[in-house]
Design a protein around this motif. Structure first.
Motif, PDB file in Angstrom:
ATOM      1  N   LEU A 255       0.877  -1.174  -0.059  1.00 54.75           N
ATOM      2  CA  LEU A 255      -0.058   0.154   0.012  1.00 54.75           C
ATOM      3  C   LEU A 255       0.691   1.267   0.047  1.00 54.75           C
ATOM      4  CD1 LEU A 255      -2.854  -0.542   2.500  1.00 54.75           C
ATOM      5  CD2 LEU A 255      -2.902  -0.646   0.095  1.00 54.75           C
ATOM      6  N   ARG A 256       0.557   2.153  -0.854  1.00 57.19           N
ATOM      7  CA  ARG A 256       0.941   3.560  -0.740  1.00 57.19           C
ATOM      8  C   ARG A 256      -0.136   4.098   0.220  1.00 57.19           C
ATOM      9  NH1 ARG A 256       1.673   3.628  -6.814  1.00 57.19           N
ATOM     10  NH2 ARG A 256       3.864   3.723  -7.197  1.00 57.19           N
TER      11      ARG A 256
ATOM     12  N   PHE B 251       4.351   2.163   1.542  1.00 63.77           N
ATOM     13  CA  PHE B 251       4.620   2.782   3.005  1.00 63.77           C
ATOM     14  C   PHE B 251       4.397   1.634   3.912  1.00 63.77           C
ATOM     15  CE2 PHE B 251       4.190   5.017   7.096  1.00 63.77           C
ATOM     16  CZ  PHE B 251       5.054   5.977   6.813  1.00 63.77           C
ATOM     17  N   LEU B 252       5.457   0.907   4.575  1.00 67.68           N
ATOM     18  CA  LEU B 252       5.324  -0.395   5.192  1.00 67.68           C
ATOM     19  C   LEU B 252       4.197  -0.149   6.367  1.00 67.68           C
ATOM     20  CD1 LEU B 252       9.135  -1.630   5.097  1.00 67.68           C
ATOM     21  CD2 LEU B 252       7.356  -2.054   3.521  1.00 67.68           C
ATOM     22  N   ALA B 253       4.155   0.694   6.794  1.00 67.75           N
ATOM     23  CA  ALA B 253       3.319   0.672   8.108  1.00 67.75           C
ATOM     24  C   ALA B 253       1.830   0.586   7.619  1.00 67.75           C
ATOM     25  CB  ALA B 253       3.189   1.873   8.756  1.00 67.75           C
TER      26      ALA B 253
ATOM     27  N   GLU C 245      11.361   2.732   6.118  1.00 69.64           N
ATOM     28  CA  GLU C 245       9.969   3.450   6.146  1.00 69.64           C
ATOM     29  C   GLU C 245       9.281   2.928   4.942  1.00 69.64           C
ATOM     30  OE1 GLU C 245       8.192   8.042   6.501  1.00 69.64           O
ATOM     31  OE2 GLU C 245      10.124   7.674   5.769  1.00 69.64           O
ATOM     32  N   GLU C 246       9.688   2.916   3.876  1.00 73.80           N
ATOM     33  CA  GLU C 246       9.236   2.555   2.586  1.00 73.80           C
ATOM     34  C   GLU C 246       9.724   1.737   1.727  1.00 73.80           C
ATOM     35  OE1 GLU C 246       8.312   6.123   0.298  1.00 73.80           O
ATOM     36  OE2 GLU C 246       7.136   6.784   1.740  1.00 73.80           O
ATOM     37  N   TYR C 247       9.318   1.039   0.834  1.00 72.00           N
ATOM     38  CA  TYR C 247       9.998  -0.005  -0.055  1.00 72.00           C
ATOM     39  C   TYR C 247       9.570   0.168  -1.617  1.00 72.00           C
ATOM     40  CZ  TYR C 247      12.191  -4.494  -0.904  1.00 72.00           C
ATOM     41  OH  TYR C 247      13.117  -5.221  -1.529  1.00 72.00           O
TER      42      TYR C 247
ATOM     43  N   ARG D 179      14.074  -2.319  -3.395  1.00 71.62           N
ATOM     44  CA  ARG D 179      15.042  -1.901  -2.567  1.00 71.62           C
ATOM     45  C   ARG D 179      14.514  -1.055  -1.215  1.00 71.62           C
ATOM     46  NH1 ARG D 179      18.390   3.053  -5.321  1.00 71.62           N
ATOM     47  NH2 ARG D 179      19.156   2.869  -3.314  1.00 71.62           N
ATOM     48  N   MET D 180      14.900  -0.680  -0.407  1.00 69.46           N
ATOM     49  CA  MET D 180      14.447  -0.047   0.809  1.00 69.46           C
ATOM     50  C   MET D 180      14.618   1.525   0.567  1.00 69.46           C
ATOM     51  SD  MET D 180      15.378  -1.917   4.382  1.00 69.46           S
ATOM     52  CE  MET D 180      14.847  -3.586   4.672  1.00 69.46           C
ATOM     53  N   ALA D 181      13.499   2.348   1.214  1.00 71.47           N
ATOM     54  CA  ALA D 181      13.462   3.726   0.928  1.00 71.47           C
ATOM     55  C   ALA D 181      13.195   4.105   2.379  1.00 71.47           C
ATOM     56  CB  ALA D 181      12.696   4.074  -0.228  1.00 71.47           C
ATOM     57  N   GLY D 182      13.733   5.687   2.445  1.00 69.10           N
ATOM     58  CA  GLY D 182      13.134   6.470   3.516  1.00 69.10           C
ATOM     59  C   GLY D 182      13.853   6.229   4.710  1.00 69.10           C
ATOM     60  N   ASN D 183      13.784   6.790   5.751  1.00 66.53           N
ATOM     61  CA  ASN D 183      14.621   6.650   7.016  1.00 66.53           C
ATOM     62  C   ASN D 183      14.537   5.361   7.644  1.00 66.53           C
ATOM     63  OD1 ASN D 183      15.877   9.087   7.643  1.00 66.53           O
ATOM     64  ND2 ASN D 183      14.023   9.854   7.341  1.00 66.53           N
ATOM     65  N   PHE D 184      15.906   4.773   8.026  1.00 65.35           N
ATOM     66  CA  PHE D 184      16.266   3.510   8.498  1.00 65.35           C
ATOM     67  C   PHE D 184      16.970   3.131   9.862  1.00 65.35           C
ATOM     68  CE2 PHE D 184      19.102  -0.013   8.479  1.00 65.35           C
ATOM     69  CZ  PHE D 184      18.452  -1.131   7.812  1.00 65.35           C
TER      70      PHE D 184
END
Length: 589
Positions: free
Chosen positions: A501-502, A520-522, A559-561, A567-572
């Motif tokens: 999901l976005r 957004f993974l959450a 934070e995102e994928y 690959r991963m995106a956003g703070n980590f």
């Protein structure tokens, strides 16, 4: 150039944390606190902006594997080279008031040529320190000093000065062990005497293992849940109780774009959600610590409530750019501070009230001060709840009447009513009940699109938002209510991208920013929980399995994928992703 985000791992001492790449390079470290200026900032620039490398000198033909030691935050990286095997152990010992990063290399087979680089740049990679050799406790050390900061490098073999950096190459053979440490101290203080590392590291490992024993076992993906909880613990400042959203800043949500934010602060929402996850998993001490942090941070006039604070409860988080840094994959600007601190986000108090209710239900008694604070905040909300706000996602466009924000207003009044009805606390419960009913009626009238059979992002649109999944998760409606089922279906149709999901459709322009973003993974973990409450357990388990497969080799999530780029995106690592993973696993249980 920095590594892919997923190639980093985290070590920390519950005061700050370091990101260590698969290549043995520490590319991000802020000392002495999560929100202090970085002294190693290669993550957002280049090695010239500071890093600490210990690894095989030649990485051609080298295979790398990593693991945390048991249920601890001690990281071991194994380099298998054509000539031998090198094991690198990284740890930040806890509990003794020192800021030490300890790196041990051990050759287990053959002989390995090792490269050692120690490049210190204070103030986020901008300031070159004055570096000299000194003697402490009869041992030669290297000391880097600039402004208020001083770093000391200890080890059996110190690197050599080389045009603003220190580097070295040497061979280690089977059975050889070498330990190096970097220690931070205020520049005007004496250098600390050496302390034995083995005992401190063992005490840290034992504490981590003991803490992990309390985690629930009968749960899907139990090992990843445990690692998520340990990560949330690492993001909690041991002394103050503040919980940061992530240990990094400006890792991009949109590679090459402007969606780069500083997450090294304590959002009331994120911290409250983290607390809910910890309590649900059986941890209560953290709840007391966070409640005490909250009382200190928000003490004063309820009108002055902020959505976020510094680790120690400070209120000043001015946002500015760092033009000397090139940005992760040229994503600019690199930001420190966060202008969202001045936003109105009406949902925040609802999250706080859920967390504090969970604490009461877990047997943590209210103090006179803690309930007085909650009552004051709810009464203040009663005067302003109907105003538009920036919403959960910190929209930098026009203020709106976001449906999720209104639902969380309902939650705040609902939990206040329950505090009186179920826990015997005092308050104007009739007034709160009336307001709760009024908010409910408004949401069902203005936030629900009866023609499409779905709730909407805000009152003036037919657009959707993944935050609407929380409507059932917070108890506003049952999970199998037709309005909730319709909302789930609409979100699946409108916001799903390759199975994830976005948050919302950025092209509508509601957030006031250019560019797009990735799932957004959450939000996808919320969908797992919503599926479970809707009775779609097969779909819930399938999505949970896909999400957990996105974690990197040591169980961390960003934070995102970026599904297209895999690959991963956003703070980590991102607290929001890990806490919703825990909540989803508990929902499945």
């Amino acid at each position: 150039m920095a590594l892919p985000i997923e190639d980093y791992a985290l070590v920390g001492d519950r005061g700050t944390a370091a990101l260590i790449g698969k290549d043995g390079s520490i590319d991000w470290l802020c000392l002495p606190r999560f929100d202090s200026p970085a002294c190693f900032a290669a993550l957002l620039g280049s090695p010239d902006n500071g890093r600490w490398l210990l690894a095989p000198a030649d990485l051609d033909g080298v295979t790398t594997s990593r693991t945390y030691v048991g249920n601890s935050a001690i990281l071991e990286t194994t380099f298998t080279t054509p000539t031998g095997v090198l094991v690198l152990r990284d740890v930040m010992p806890e509990g003794d008031g020192r800021a030490d990063l300890v790196r041990t290399i051990r050759c287990t087979e053959g002989t390995v040529r090792v490269r050692h680089e120690w490049v210190v740049r204070f103030d986020y990679g901008r300031v070159r320190p004055w570096v000299m050799r000194q003697h402490v406790g009869g041992q030669e050390v290297i000391v880097a000093t600039a402004g208020p900061d001083k770093l000391m490098l200890r080890g059996p073999r110190l690197p050599h000065a080389n045009d603003g950096r220190h580097d070295d190459e040497f061979d280690v053979s089977a059975g050889e062990v070498m330990t190096f440490s970097t220690t931070w101290v205020r520049s005007w203080r004496d250098l600390p005497e050496p302390l034995p590392f083995d005992d401190r590291i063992e005490a840290t490992r034992a504490e981590h293992e003991q803490w992990a024993l309390h985690c629930v076992e009968d749960i899907p993906h139990a090992q990843l849940v445990r690692r998520s909880l340990l990560t949330l613990r690492l993001l909690t400042h041991a002394e103050t109780g503040g919980i940061v959203a992530a240990p990094t800043t400006s890792l991009p949500e949109d590679f090459g774009g402007e969606r780069n934010w500083d997450y090294r602060f304590c959002w009331l929402r994120d911290a409250a959600l983290t607390l809910e996850s910890l309590l649900a998993a059986g941890y209560t001490d953290e709840a007391r610590d966070w409640r005490d942090w909250l009382l200190r941070a928000v003490a004063g006039d309820p009108e002055d409530l902020q959505i976020m604070y510094t680790v120690d409860g400070g209120r000043q988080l001015p946002e500015r750019g760092l033009p000397h840094l090139a940005g992760y994959e040229d994503s600019l600007p690199v930001r420190i501070g966060n202008a969202a601190v001045d936003q109105r986000q009406t949902d925040v108090l609802g999250e706080v009230m859920i967390a504090l209710e969970d604490a009461r239900n877990a047997g943590i008694a209210e103090t006179t001060q803690s309930w007085a604070l909650q009552r004051s905040l709810v009464e203040n909300l009663a005067e302003h709840w109907d105003q538009p706000d920036n919403g959960l996602w910190e929209i930098r466009g026009d203020l709106r009447h976001f449906t999720h924000s209104r639902v969380m207003v309902w939650v705040a009044f609902d939990r206040a009513v329950k505090a009186v009805e179920q826990h015997g606390l005092d308050g104007p419960v009739e007034r709160w009940r009336t307001l709760r009913d009024q908010v409910c009626e408004e949401i069902l009238e203005k936030g629900y699109d009866a023609e499409r059979g779905t709730f909407t992002q805000h009152y003036d649109t037919r657009e959707l938002d993944a935050s609407l999944l929380n409507i059932s998760l917070v108890g506003f409606l049952p999970g199998d209510d037709e309005r909730m089922l319709g909302t789930i279906r609409a979100i699946e149709e409108d916001l799903m991208h390759h199975g994830f999901l976005r948050r919302y459709r950025t092209q509508t322009g509601v957030d006031g920013l250019s560019g797009g973003e990735h799932p957004f993974l959450a939000c996808s973990f919320w969908l797992v929980s919503a599926y479970a409450r809707a009775g779609r357990r097969e779909d819930a388990h399938a999505l949970m399995d896909r999400l957990c497969a996105l974690a990197n080799d040591v169980g961390l999530l960003s934070e995102e994928y970026d599904v297209d780029g895999d690959r991963m995106a956003g703070n980590f690592p991102q607290a929001f992703s890990h806490l919703t993973l825990v909540q989803a696993a508990l929902a499945l249980r």
